[in-house]
Design an enzyme around this catalytic site. Sequence first.
Site, PDB file in Angstrom:
ATOM      1  N   ASP A  11       0.868  -1.174   0.000  1.00 53.01           N
ATOM      2  CA  ASP A  11       0.000   0.000   0.000  1.00 53.01           C
ATOM      3  C   ASP A  11       0.905   1.224   0.000  1.00 53.01           C
ATOM      4  OD1 ASP A  11      -2.312  -1.501   0.127  1.00 53.01           O
ATOM      5  OD2 ASP A  11      -2.370  -1.499   2.309  1.00 53.01           O
ATOM      6  N   ASP A 130     -13.478  -4.223  -1.470  1.00 49.20           N
ATOM      7  CA  ASP A 130     -13.396  -4.084  -0.018  1.00 49.20           C
ATOM      8  C   ASP A 130     -14.798  -4.297   0.528  1.00 49.20           C
ATOM      9  OD1 ASP A 130     -10.635  -3.334   0.150  1.00 49.20           O
ATOM     10  OD2 ASP A 130     -11.185  -1.358  -0.608  1.00 49.20           O
TER      11      ASP A 130
END
Length: 251
Positions: A11, A130
């Site tokens: 990330d 997600d």
Amino acid sequence: MLAKRIIPCLDVRDGKVVKGVNFEGIKEVGDPVACAEEYNKQGADEIVFYDITASYEGRGVFLDVVRETAKKVFVPLTVGGGIKTVDDIRETLRAGADKVSVNSQAVKNPQLIKDGADIFGSQCICVGIDAKKIGDGKWTVYINGGRVDMKLDLIEWVKKVQELGAGEICLNSIDADGTKEGFDIEMLKAVCDACTIPVIASGGAGKINDFYEVFEKTNATAALAASLFHFKELTVGEVKEYCKGKNVLVR
């Protein structure tokens, strides 16, 4: 039977690799290109880069990082965050990515999945999802790095994503993300049962047995982790050896 893949996820925010818990409490981990090189050496089957604030901040993809990484890393590179148009997909692939991961923008504009698959091939289009549990056997899809609940049923979205031509799904459990308490087996099973395209398990890996468990209990084709690898608690090689020892076919 396809060999299972082990995938480190990086990330990236402001040019640095970061990690948080349940999408909060972000810590800096290091330089993305250097981290990717290390995982390449460890035998990663693929490396995933997510620009975690690009969609939220309305920015494009960090192509300079992608170009530098592509020069030094010789495994498939998947890049996500800030990809809004077919041109963004084209530029990201040109910069050296093998696949793009579309998440927030795919929910807002599902046609992007179809157009991307039609032009570049399904194998280039991974849809990141997600999701968070809202009831018994029910989950809802979030966008913008887990900030916005779209009130969209996960299983319905998975079926639509496949119909539109996506080649793969990367399924991240917001409930499990960064907790190191294991992958979200219930959610993964439901999604794997609802589609026939490959599903990458993401969110929650905390110990070596979690990788074996996700392959043993679900039809996930790959397992993705961040914290465990970034903080050198495990290497990709150690995970593969462990899974081989449990008779899981890994690359």
